[in-house]
Enzyme design. Structure first.
Site, mmCIF file in Angstrom:
data_model
loop_
_atom_site.group_PDB
_atom_site.id
_atom_site.type_symbol
_atom_site.label_atom_id
_atom_site.label_comp_id
_atom_site.label_asym_id
_atom_site.label_seq_id
_atom_site.Cartn_x
_atom_site.Cartn_y
_atom_site.Cartn_z
ATOM 1 N N ASP A 246 -15.708 -26.380 22.501
ATOM 2 C CA ASP A 246 -16.440 -27.716 23.083
ATOM 3 C C ASP A 246 -17.928 -27.782 24.034
ATOM 4 O O ASP A 246 -17.951 -27.107 24.203
ATOM 5 C CB ASP A 246 -14.591 -27.587 24.192
ATOM 6 C CG ASP A 246 -14.950 -29.692 24.012
ATOM 7 O OD1 ASP A 246 -13.161 -30.088 23.740
ATOM 8 O OD2 ASP A 246 -15.305 -30.631 23.201
HETATM 9 C C1 GLC Z 1 -15.166 -33.642 24.365
HETATM 10 C C2 GLC Z 1 -13.987 -33.401 23.415
HETATM 11 C C3 GLC Z 1 -13.616 -33.197 21.803
HETATM 12 C C4 GLC Z 1 -15.065 -33.261 21.152
HETATM 13 C C5 GLC Z 1 -16.324 -33.123 22.030
HETATM 14 C C6 GLC Z 1 -17.421 -34.309 21.077
HETATM 15 O O1 GLC Z 1 -15.106 -33.578 25.314
HETATM 16 O O2 GLC Z 1 -13.335 -32.315 24.685
HETATM 17 O O3 GLC Z 1 -12.511 -33.243 21.310
HETATM 18 O O4 GLC Z 1 -15.421 -33.311 20.031
HETATM 19 O O5 GLC Z 1 -16.392 -33.483 23.190
HETATM 20 O O6 GLC Z 1 -17.398 -34.900 21.619
#
Ligand code: GLC
Length: 744
Positions: A295
């Site tokens: 993430d």
């Molecule tokens: C965010 C979220 C994730 C998302 C990613 C990209 O922090 O936790 O669900 O897909 O970053 O935006």
């Protein structure tokens, strides 16, 4: 592992070894594996690490804004494998051209975005779609958003979010399918099918109009302590396997091409560094070969977690855990070579990660045609308003309808009160991709005949209410009160809406409460004395017309709660699938039991609850053993005067087992349309593997009696029965296994 200056010198030598010479990728090998291994053999360490690097090409609200000259030069040097927060058929075609034609190896880039419930046509938020209790509807929604994202040149969306959530204080409950592992599994696989299409043969590239899915956040993110986003998830091994893992297994079986690790730790081991669950469970035990991405910035956050002292250590931990691609932090790009210099055993792990990334690109067909995604003409197609409206009406839940206040009489003088009735932006919910507030039709616009009052002055609102025959009171949360980093310690009615509610109630006219929001709110007190209540979530660009369709009786509501609505915040986390305890909750306060003394037992509206404008009857069950399955049949009838959909729900219970079992577990459901007087037979074929419990590292089916409960919700069981099952062993998470349902 400590990394010193000498290692850094060695690392830079390794990186510099990459000789720059244009090399065409062999395009004639039919087998991706042969071609990718050939390509891998010609890559320098720097180019390999470049593939593991995903950079933000912009921000959510400023897509492509970071694609400057310096960034494009990095593409030419093969320093990155993917961009997120980018979009647009033409800009992405130009960006891809640089990677393919101006870098040494010409490896195509992956372009990604969070297309969660719509790209341009914003649909109901995922929790609302789950309230439709209709996987086909969820699949349609996913297919529509895939097609729009594909037309915009995107390869990959970070969807479905399959985190089971039982604590609505957690703001991300809006992105998932609620509290139940079985419902969550069905919605997970439906989204994967909609996004990627049917499971493909090994070399078959993704079809046009489809995009790579990403099942997230692996695992246990919905179990964060206190519902506080990013907090620790201290769950038992059994709960992890029986509740939080099943939707991921279902998504994997449906062909989900990538997974994303979660921010949280599970029992102290951050998921980004969780070798036991990512490499061990997901890859080795389940056999998952797709791409795993971290993430956002989660790799260096291993230092904040307190399990790494330096970025190089964090990079090594994530690599060991099986994280192939680093989202947005550049920790792999900036520190993995240093880690390699200190520990050459990382190189095979890098090769494995890069193989999975390149195989993913190959399976998208990007090595055959790097420009096969994107269609500028299709990108400008009109919004799919008809689909958006239909999906929205199917997501609305009628929670209460005393005295048949609904549907409204066509001649009724309507007062429409509450700022949310005119809040176009909130209709879009969180994670709105390229959705535009001006595209959203509010309830106010959908009901021009109503007298509208924003409710900022309760006294004025009460006067408007007094002059009407019926009051539509729109209450709840705006879009920014749920989503990422939007946990709340109090999920009662926010702001001064309670005062407004009481003032309007004082006008003495029948009230329909229309609740908007991305989470179930604790509204027992607020809804006292209100005869009709609709849960309308955030329904997307056609939210207003959809609510009006239900209010005026054009559509009979049939949505069901995918997560219970608590009475008070203090009750959460809660679930219908709880174990009985030694002192099961007792309505008699004189009896000491597992309950609160200051609130009634259970939620104000239960998991699976939802009413209709008609009523349904259930005949006694038929139960027939069939080998290693049991067939449960029920005849359902529409005993009312209007057509409607019933969501027939099947729950099971193992009343005596070697461990305490939940008082009920959903193991089947079917949304069935019935005309007045019509009767249909619904048959559930329950495989005994769906009864297994997780014990001693395996799925054990224990011999004994199984109770079955069939009804209209977890709290409205209409028929019961039981059967016996012999001992056995399952292989997959019990809740992830789909029940075959036939309707005759
Ligand atoms: C965010 C979220 C994730 C998302 C990613 C990209 O922090 O936790 O669900 O897909 O970053 O935006």
């Amino acid at each position: 592992m400590r990394v010193g200056r000498r290692d850094v010198m060695k690392a830079s030598a390794l990186l510099a070894a990459s000789a720059w010479a244009p090399v065409a990728i062999a395009r004639d090998t039919r087998d991706h594996g042969v071609r990718i291994r050939d390509l891998l053999s010609r890559m320098t360490l720097s180019e390999k690490i470049g593939q593991m690097n995903q950079i933000a090409g912009g921000r959510q609200k400023a897509l492509n804004s970071r694609l400057d000259a310096a960034m494009l030069d990095r593409v030419r040097r093969g320093e990155m494998g993917s961009f997120l927060h980018v979009a647009g058929a033409e800009p992405l075609r130009r960006l891809q051209k640089i990677a393919v034609e101006e870098s040494r190896l010409g490896i195509p880039l992956l372009f990604a975005m969070d297309v969660i419930h719509g790209y341009r046509t914003t649909l109901p938020v995922p929790l609302a779609l789950a309230a439709g209790w209709d996987p086909a509807m969820m699949e349609r929604a996913a297919a529509l958003m895939a097609e729009e994202a594909w037309a915009a040149g995107l390869h990959w969306t970070f969807t479905p979010m399959v985190d089971v959530a039982r604590d609505p204080r957690w703001g991300r409950v809006v992105e998932g399918a609620g509290e139940d592992a079985y419902l969550g599994s069905r919605m997970a696989e439906a989204q994967v099918r909609g996004l990627e299409g049917p499971v493909r043969r090994a070399r078959e590239p993704l079809a046009r109009g489809r995009v790579l899915s990403c099942s997230k956040h692996f695992v246990g993110y919905g179990a964060v302590a206190g519902g506080r986003d990013y907090d620790s998830a201290d769950v038992s091994e059994r709960t992890l396997h029986e509740v939080y893992l099943p939707p991921f297994h279902a998504a994997m079986r449906a062909g989900s091409g990538s997974f994303m690790t979660a921010f949280n730790d599970v029992a102290g081991v951050p998921m980004t560094a969780n070798e036991a669950l990512v490499r061990g469970k997901l890859r080795e035990r389940w056999g998952y070969q797709g791409l795993v991405v971290s993430d956002w910035n989660a790799i260096p956050e291993l230092i904040s977690h307190g399990v790494a002292a330096t970025p190089a250590e964090a990079a090594a931990l994530a690599l060991h855990a099986g994280v192939d691609m680093d989202m947005a932090s550049s920790t792999y790009a900036d520190h993995l070579a240093t880690a390699v210099a200190a520990d050459a055993s990382l190189v095979p792990l890098i090769d494995q990660a890069v193989m999975r990334i390149l195989m993913t690109k190959a399976r998208l067909g990007l090595f055959d045609d790097p420009y096969r995604f994107g269609d500028a003409a299709r990108e400008k197609a009109p919004l799919a308003r008809g689909t958006a409206r239909e999906l929205a009406t199917r997501s609305i839940v009628l929670l209460r309808n005393e005295g048949a206040v609904l549907p409204l009489k066509p001649t009724a003088r309507i007062a429409l009160i509450g700022a949310l009735a005119d809040d176009a932006s909130s209709e879009l919910g969180s994670w709105r991709a390229r959705g535009q507030a001006e595209d959203a039709v509010t309830l106010r616009r959908a009901l021009p005949q109503a007298v509208y009052d924003p409710g900022t002055d309760p006294a004025a609102a009460a006067r408007v209410a007094a002059n009407a025959d019926v009051v539509l009171l729109v209450i709840g949360e705006d879009y920014d009160m749920t989503g990422e980093a939007r946990s709340r310690s109090d999920i009662g009615l926010p702001g001064d809406q309670q005062a407004l509610t009481e003032a309007v109630r004082g006008a003495g006219k029948p009230i329909v409460a229309i609740v908007m929001g991305g989470r179930p709110l604790a509204l027992e007190h607020a809804l006292t004395g209100i005869p009709a209540v609709l849960q309308t979530w955030f329904l997307g660009i056609e939210g207003g017309p959809a609510i009006a369709d239900v209010l005026m009786g054009k559509v009979s509501p049939a949505g069901r709660l995918p997560i219970a609505m608590p009475r008070t915040t203090g009750q959460v986390p809660m679930t219908y699938a709880h174990v009985p305890t030694g002192r099961p909750a007792n309505p008699d306060l004189a009896v000491d039991s597992a309950r609160y003394h200051d609130t009634d037992i259970g939620p104000v509206f239960a998991f699976g609850h939802g009413l209709s404008y008609t009523r349904f009857g259930y005949a006694p069950l038929t139960i027939e053993p069939r080998g290693d399955a049991t067939v449960i049949g029920v005849v359902v009838s529409n005993d009312g005067a209007v057509a409607g959909d019933e969501v027939v729900q099947l729950y099971i219970r193992d009343p005596v087992a070697s461990v305490a079992r939940p008082v009920a577990e959903l193991r089947g459901f079917k949304r069935v349309t019935l005309a007045p007087g019509e009767r249909r037979t619904v048959r559930f074929t329950l495989a005994h593997a769906q009864l297994a419990l997780w014990k001693a590292g395996a799925w054990m089916i224990e011999a004994g009696t199984i109770e079955v409960m069939v009804g209209s919700s977890s709290a409205d069981i209409r028929q019961r029965g039981r059967f016996t099952v012999g001992a056995g062993q399952g292989s997959d998470p019990a809740a992830s296994i789909a029940t075959r349902v036939e309707v005759a």
